[in-house]
Design an enzyme around this catalytic site. Structure first.
Site, PDB file in Angstrom:
ATOM      1  CG  HIS A 192      -2.182  -0.869   0.905  1.00 60.55           C
ATOM      2  ND1 HIS A 192      -2.878  -1.538   1.877  1.00 60.55           N
ATOM      3  CD2 HIS A 192      -2.813  -1.163  -0.271  1.00 60.55           C
ATOM      4  CE1 HIS A 192      -3.884  -2.200   1.329  1.00 60.55           C
ATOM      5  NE2 HIS A 192      -3.853  -1.987   0.030  1.00 60.55           N
ATOM      6  CB  CYS A 491       3.061 -15.801 -13.590  1.00 55.35           C
ATOM      7  SG  CYS A 491       3.058 -17.353 -12.666  1.00 55.35           S
TER       8      CYS A 491
END
Length: 566
Positions: A192, A491
């Site tokens: 975040h 990935c």
């Protein structure tokens, strides 16, 4: 002090005096107990409840003032403080005699372990959880709640905020007028801190070892694209960094559209996501689809398994964001290291990373897989996106065939497997007989190939994606897939390194999936090199004897990186 290097997660150049946030959370005494009577337990429980509610209300208030994405993030944190399961955990501990502060600390520990074990996007929510815990414990103990000052410099000049890690509440109310850049020793591209820094337009570098050793007040230059952090820069270094950043932004802006090499070889560039909330960032950065949709967020920390309808809605929301595009969903990756509360505990596993997890857990609890595959099939039937489903932790051709049969029975025509275990890379051709595609998870593949726990910081060097042995395994997997006419993507976050992305293409990888902010730089790097240059860089890296040598040798064949200042 020499230049430090981390992961650039928010582009731009910031310069200012360092403000080093030195707050260290206090750990309540493990032996702290209350009086032991029913009245004492009730009083302690009330203290804990009031503290958690005060923290939740404060987070909501901060979110309301900040607005936008910060509001959503802080409201999610407030929900953590009000979680009924957390309250039950605190009550159990208090009733057993544990004092309020210690009970709150231990109750959060259970959830912390779940997220840390999940890794990736979910693992980066640990900082948010720790922040709520530390705030609640501080309230209970009557101490100052953690926080970041307004303008701690005498001149009022924006400062470079340096910390071990930052939580959303630390940064949500800051602005570019106050903070010139963020630098943290921990965190990742989907933390975040990174998300808010990008929303604020503030340069940020995370995962930067040694950052907190910068002396407070030292002028610091931060390049949020390259990840370079330079204490005490010269005036020429500052001007050079700003000129390079401007040139780099121009190049990145000019590299648009689908991923291709300079000679026109298509390399689809996809995004890794942890749920529907990450779709906006994927679209913003030009993702051609989703290469890894982690579905654990639907299952962790629940007393009951998610219903088929709930799962279908979560899958459909992502599929609808990419009409006609490719969305690869990884089925539930859980096990003893990521236990599910709604399943009976399995046998004790001394090494959960090598235990009954991923596709192995599905064979023990086929009802969980059956519901998930049915929900995926239902979502696919309602969308024009091309859904592909892959199983984690597949080790053998038999496991790959078993999963393919289950997908066929559920009406899912495109199924594949993750290559995370060395045996899967070594025998990729056998797996690809039934698996429709392969996807290399470089993070776990490195962990298992080099016997280096991903959670153990002391072994970070062995987790380096430039390890020549790891590159050998990638090459084997890609060759095995090609032998059967199958696609083989990557990935893991190795794909987010522009130089390594070129090497992966040279090794035979056919698509690259990464955290969304990394897409522009990788797209630009590929567009500046031919497929032959990628092959030469890959061969040079594999011939090296160390990660450092591999990186240097590969870059010598990738001259276009110089123009990106990467």
């Amino acid at each position: 002090m020499s230049t430090l290097t981390g992961v650039g997660v928010s582009p731009g150049v910031g310069v200012g005096p360092a403000y080093v946030l030195a707050y260290e959370a206090t750990v309540p005494d493990p032996g702290s107990r209350h009086g032991g009577g029913a009245g004492d337990a009730a009083a302690e429980l009330a203290v804990a409840g009031r503290a958690l509610e005060r923290v939740a209300a404060d987070l909501e208030a901060r979110g309301a003032r900040a607005g936008g994405q910060a509001r959503e993030i802080l409201e999610a944190q407030a929900m953590m403080a009000r979680d009924p399961g957390l309250a039950d955990g605190v009550a159990t501990l208090v009733e057993a005699g544990t004092a309020a502060a210690r009970a709150v600390y231990e109750a959060f520990g259970h959830y912390r372990d779940l997220l840390a074990a999940a890794g990736g996007y979910l693992g980066e929510r640990v900082a948010d959880l720790d922040d709520v815990r530390d705030r609640a414990v501080a309230v209970i103990e009557g101490r100052a709640v953690p926080g970041v000052p307004g303008v701690p410099t005498d001149t009022g000049q924006p400062y470079v905020l340096v910390a071990r890690d930052l939580a959303p509440a630390d940064t949500a109310l800051l602005s570019p007028d106050v903070v010139a850049a963020f630098v943290t020793e921990q965190g990742g591209p989907t933390s975040h801190t990174a998300i808010l820094a990008r929303a604020m337009g503030v340069p940020a570098v995370v995962a930067c070892p040694g950052a907190t050793s910068i002396a407070p007040g030292t002028p610091v230059l931060v390049d949020g694209a390259s990840g370079l952090v330079r204490p005490a820069p010269s005036g020429d270094e500052v001007l050079g960094a700003r000129d390079a950043a401007a040139a780099r932004e121009a190049v990145l802006a000019s590299a648009t559209g689908p991923g291709t090499t300079a000679d026109g070889y298509a390399v689809p560039l996809l995004a890794n996501i942890g749920g529907p909330r990450d779709v906006a960032a994927a679209l913003e950065h030009g993702a051609e689809g989703i290469g890894l949709y982690r579905t654990e967020f639907l299952f962790l920390d629940r007393a009951e398994a998610p219903s088929a309808a709930e799962q279908e809605a979560a899958y459909l929301e992502v599929l609808d964001a990419f009409p006609g595009g490719r969305v690869i969903v990884r089925t539930l990756d859980a096990g003893a290291d990521k236990p599910l509360a709604f399943l009976p505990p399995g046998a004790y596993e001394p090494n959960p990373a090598l235990g009954e997890r991923g596709v192995r857990l599905f064979r023990t609890h086929p009802e969980i897989m059956g519901t998930q595959l049915a929900a995926l099939a239902a979502a696919a039937a309602r969308s024009s996106a091309r859904l592909q489903v892959m199983a984690p932790m597949v080790a053998t051709a038999e496991e790959a065939a078993w999963f393919a049969d289950a997908c066929d029975a559920a009406g899912l025509p495109s199924s594949g497997v993750m290559v995370e275990i060395p045996s899967a890379a070594l025998r990729a051709s056998d797996l690809a007989v039934r698996a429709g595609f392969l996807s290399i998870g470089t993070n776990d593949l490195a962990q298992y190939a080099l016997a280096a726990d991903r959670q153990l910081g002391a072994l970070t060097g062995l987790q380096d994606a430039w390890q020549p042995a790891l590159l050998d395994l990638v090459a084997l997997a890609a060759a095995g897939a090609a032998e059967r006419g199958r696609q083989c993507g990557a990935c893991g976050e190795a794909a987010a390194d522009p130089a390594l992305a070129c090497v992966l293409v040279g090794l035979g990888v056919t698509s690259l999936s990464m955290s969304a902010p990394a897409l522009p730089a990788v797209r630009a790097a590929l567009s500046r090199h031919t497929r032959q240059q990628c092959h030469l860089a890959a061969a040079a890296a594999r011939a090296a004897a160390s990660p450092e040598e591999a990186r240097a040798e590969a870059r010598s064949h990738l001259p276009g990186l110089a123009g990106l200042a990467l």
